[in-house]
Scaffold this motif. Structure first.
Motif, PDB file in Angstrom:
ATOM      1  N   GLY A  44      11.203   0.304   2.938  1.00 40.69           N
ATOM      2  CA  GLY A  44      10.259   0.409   1.828  1.00 40.69           C
ATOM      3  C   GLY A  44       9.060   1.260   2.167  1.00 40.69           C
ATOM      4  N   LEU A  45       8.469   1.052   3.350  1.00 43.36           N
ATOM      5  CA  LEU A  45       7.327   1.868   3.768  1.00 43.36           C
ATOM      6  C   LEU A  45       7.716   3.336   3.842  1.00 43.36           C
ATOM      7  CD1 LEU A  45       4.507   2.373   4.925  1.00 43.36           C
ATOM      8  CD2 LEU A  45       5.395   1.738   7.174  1.00 43.36           C
ATOM      9  N   ILE A  46       8.863   3.621   4.439  1.00 38.50           N
ATOM     10  CA  ILE A  46       9.302   5.012   4.586  1.00 38.50           C
ATOM     11  C   ILE A  46       9.550   5.643   3.224  1.00 38.50           C
ATOM     12  CG2 ILE A  46      11.110   6.491   5.525  1.00 38.50           C
ATOM     13  CD1 ILE A  46      11.480   4.210   7.688  1.00 38.50           C
ATOM     14  N   ASP A  88      -1.942 -13.307  -4.529  1.00 35.99           N
ATOM     15  CA  ASP A  88      -1.091 -14.207  -3.752  1.00 35.99           C
ATOM     16  C   ASP A  88      -1.950 -14.774  -2.629  1.00 35.99           C
ATOM     17  OD1 ASP A  88       0.801 -15.493  -2.257  1.00 35.99           O
ATOM     18  OD2 ASP A  88       2.243 -13.852  -2.266  1.00 35.99           O
ATOM     19  N   LYS A  89      -2.122 -16.085  -2.603  1.00 39.11           N
ATOM     20  CA  LYS A  89      -3.023 -16.706  -1.645  1.00 39.11           C
ATOM     21  C   LYS A  89      -2.360 -16.985  -0.305  1.00 39.11           C
ATOM     22  CE  LYS A  89      -6.310 -16.801  -4.679  1.00 39.11           C
ATOM     23  NZ  LYS A  89      -7.426 -15.846  -4.561  1.00 39.11           N
ATOM     24  N   ARG A  90      -1.054 -16.740  -0.216  1.00 38.62           N
ATOM     25  CA  ARG A  90      -0.388 -17.011   1.041  1.00 38.62           C
ATOM     26  C   ARG A  90      -0.802 -15.994   2.108  1.00 38.62           C
ATOM     27  NH1 ARG A  90       5.777 -17.553  -0.909  1.00 38.62           N
ATOM     28  NH2 ARG A  90       5.063 -15.892  -2.283  1.00 38.62           N
ATOM     29  N   GLU A  91      -0.682 -16.403   3.353  1.00 41.25           N
ATOM     30  CA  GLU A  91      -1.071 -15.542   4.465  1.00 41.25           C
ATOM     31  C   GLU A  91       0.170 -14.878   5.056  1.00 41.25           C
ATOM     32  OE1 GLU A  91      -3.301 -15.772   8.840  1.00 41.25           O
ATOM     33  OE2 GLU A  91      -3.141 -17.555   7.558  1.00 41.25           O
ATOM     34  N   TYR A  92       0.067 -13.573   5.259  1.00 39.71           N
ATOM     35  CA  TYR A  92       1.193 -12.823   5.799  1.00 39.71           C
ATOM     36  C   TYR A  92       0.837 -12.235   7.163  1.00 39.71           C
ATOM     37  CZ  TYR A  92       3.024 -13.379   1.142  1.00 39.71           C
ATOM     38  OH  TYR A  92       3.468 -13.926  -0.029  1.00 39.71           O
ATOM     39  N   ILE A  93       1.838 -12.126   7.999  1.00 40.91           N
ATOM     40  CA  ILE A  93       1.659 -11.577   9.343  1.00 40.91           C
ATOM     41  C   ILE A  93       1.256 -10.116   9.238  1.00 40.91           C
ATOM     42  CG2 ILE A  93       2.797 -11.159  11.556  1.00 40.91           C
ATOM     43  CD1 ILE A  93       4.939 -13.219  10.527  1.00 40.91           C
ATOM     44  N   ARG A  94       0.245  -9.727   9.995  1.00 41.63           N
ATOM     45  CA  ARG A  94      -0.186  -8.338   9.967  1.00 41.63           C
ATOM     46  C   ARG A  94       0.907  -7.445  10.536  1.00 41.63           C
ATOM     47  NH1 ARG A  94      -5.952  -5.999  12.069  1.00 41.63           N
ATOM     48  NH2 ARG A  94      -4.717  -5.475  13.896  1.00 41.63           N
ATOM     49  N   GLN A 107       8.163  -6.894  -1.387  1.00 43.64           N
ATOM     50  CA  GLN A 107       8.769  -8.179  -1.732  1.00 43.64           C
ATOM     51  C   GLN A 107       9.555  -8.725  -0.543  1.00 43.64           C
ATOM     52  OE1 GLN A 107       8.426 -10.358  -3.895  1.00 43.64           O
ATOM     53  NE2 GLN A 107       7.542  -9.422  -5.721  1.00 43.64           N
ATOM     54  N   GLU A 108      10.233  -7.822   0.177  1.00 41.54           N
ATOM     55  CA  GLU A 108      10.941  -8.241   1.396  1.00 41.54           C
ATOM     56  C   GLU A 108       9.949  -8.740   2.435  1.00 41.54           C
ATOM     57  OE1 GLU A 108      11.463  -5.478  -0.241  1.00 41.54           O
ATOM     58  OE2 GLU A 108      13.565  -5.624  -0.896  1.00 41.54           O
ATOM     59  N   ALA A 109       8.786  -8.084   2.534  1.00 44.90           N
ATOM     60  CA  ALA A 109       7.759  -8.532   3.472  1.00 44.90           C
ATOM     61  C   ALA A 109       7.259  -9.922   3.090  1.00 44.90           C
ATOM     62  CB  ALA A 109       6.593  -7.533   3.492  1.00 44.90           C
ATOM     63  N   ARG A 110       7.121 -10.192   1.796  1.00 41.55           N
ATOM     64  CA  ARG A 110       6.685 -11.522   1.356  1.00 41.55           C
ATOM     65  C   ARG A 110       7.660 -12.603   1.827  1.00 41.55           C
ATOM     66  NH1 ARG A 110       6.770 -12.945  -3.554  1.00 41.55           N
ATOM     67  NH2 ARG A 110       4.980 -14.355  -3.501  1.00 41.55           N
ATOM     68  N   ARG A 111       8.930 -12.289   1.786  1.00 40.35           N
ATOM     69  CA  ARG A 111       9.938 -13.287   2.173  1.00 40.35           C
ATOM     70  C   ARG A 111      10.052 -13.448   3.681  1.00 40.35           C
ATOM     71  NH1 ARG A 111      12.688 -10.885  -2.272  1.00 40.35           N
ATOM     72  NH2 ARG A 111      13.794  -9.443  -0.916  1.00 40.35           N
ATOM     73  N   LYS A 112       9.855 -12.360   4.416  1.00 43.06           N
ATOM     74  CA  LYS A 112      10.150 -12.371   5.845  1.00 43.06           C
ATOM     75  C   LYS A 112       8.929 -12.521   6.737  1.00 43.06           C
ATOM     76  CE  LYS A 112      14.242  -9.461   5.143  1.00 43.06           C
ATOM     77  NZ  LYS A 112      15.263 -10.391   5.619  1.00 43.06           N
TER      78      LYS A 112
END
Length: 301
Positions: free
Chosen positions: A29-31, A3-9, A213-218
């Motif tokens: 999800g992480l937990i 996925d080439k999109r950039e996500y917030i760290r 997947q939630e992180a990708r959207r948010k």
């Protein structure tokens, strides 16, 4: 599939976005990946990480949440080393336990605490990037013996809601240490995918890891407003400047013979680090967080 999109760290997201209950699926999800079972966050409590004074010994965490079962989740991101790191995470869990019980209440009201610590620096030794710590009681004469709870009377003080718990470690706090900089694997498992995101902000387009997947959207960078993107860029510049200043200060302190394990050498490294961070015009509160110095000590430099 890449996925080439950039996500917030994650370290920025947890301070600005993930404290909102509307985004709780990312944290859940992480937990879930860490503890091995689904978690439902019912409440994200007021963060206590914005104390004005370093001397204020309140519980300084980034996110504190309650689960459906009343268990407490503490999530904290650590950007720079601290000499008393283990004491501090112990204090965090101890405070979370103490805050649960009121005067005259029985101890059975105390719920389990999970302490999740995401470290953006190398720490200790050991051939792994993710560590899990629990409390167990083992035999002193029979080393294979592990204390378990057999009777319902014993178990009821572990959990009043369920009688399934048979081990004391199911009520004592659990600690997770994720050492981000050590991760250099090809992400295949859920924990590896999460580590890849924590380190590089990378998320597979076809990920099935809980929460990602939630992180990708948010958490997509381009979905933010220009003001938010500017704030994020400024934050990342500050993070890299702080890390560079810290590394430089430690190297200089070692070269001058300060950092040979003596307390005065460590304190001098902190002060030198703070001076360099002030020269880079970093906020005083950020300098205090990264160096452990008080606001008064920083202002006097």
């Amino acid at each position: 599939m890449s996925d080439k999109r950039e996500y917030i760290r994650f370290d920025w997201a947890i301070k600005r976005i993930l404290r909102d209950k509307a985004n709780k699926e990312v944290l859940e999800g992480l937990i879930q990946v860490l503890i091995g079972e689904p978690v439902s966050i019912m409440e994200i409590l007021e963060s206590e990480s914005n104390k004005d004074r370093h001397e204020d010994k309140g519980n300084r965490v980034d996110v504190k949440a309650n689960t459906e079962q009343g268990e407490i989740i503490i999530v904290e991101v650590q950007l720079t080393k601290e000499r008393d790191f283990f004491q501090r995470i112990l204090f965090g869990t101890a405070t979370a336990i103490y805050d649960q019980i009121g005067i005259g209440q029985d101890y059975e009201v105390i719920k389990k605490v999970y302490s999740i610590n995401i470290l953006y620096f190398n720490f200790g030794s050991g051939d792994d990037y993710a560590f899990h710590g629990v409390t167990t009681f083992r035999g002193m004469t029979n080393k294979d013996a592990v204390l378990e709870l057999n009777t319902e009377n014993e178990r009821k003080y572990i959990s009043t809601e369920t009688k399934r718990m048979t081990s004391p470690n199911e009520v004592f706090p659990e600690y997770f240490l994720l050492i981000v900089d050590r991760f250099n694997e090809v992400a295949k498992t859920p924990i590896e995918e999460w580590m890849a995101y924590l380190k590089d902000g990378a998320i597979r387009e076809d990920t099935t890891a809980p929460g990602l997947q939630e992180a990708r959207r948010k958490l997509e960078y381009m979905s933010m407003s220009e003001e938010e993107r500017r704030a994020y860029r400024d934050y990342m510049v500050s993070v890299h400047a702080a890390k560079d200043a810290w590394d430089t200060a430690v190297d200089e302190a070692k070269a001058e013979g300060y950092a040979d394990g003596r307390a005065d050498g460590i304190e001098e490294a902190k002060r030198e680090n703070a001076r360099k961070m002030k020269e880079d015009n970093l906020p005083t509160e950020m300098i205090a967080k990264y160096t452990g110095l008080t606001v008064e000590q920083i202002n006097s430099l």
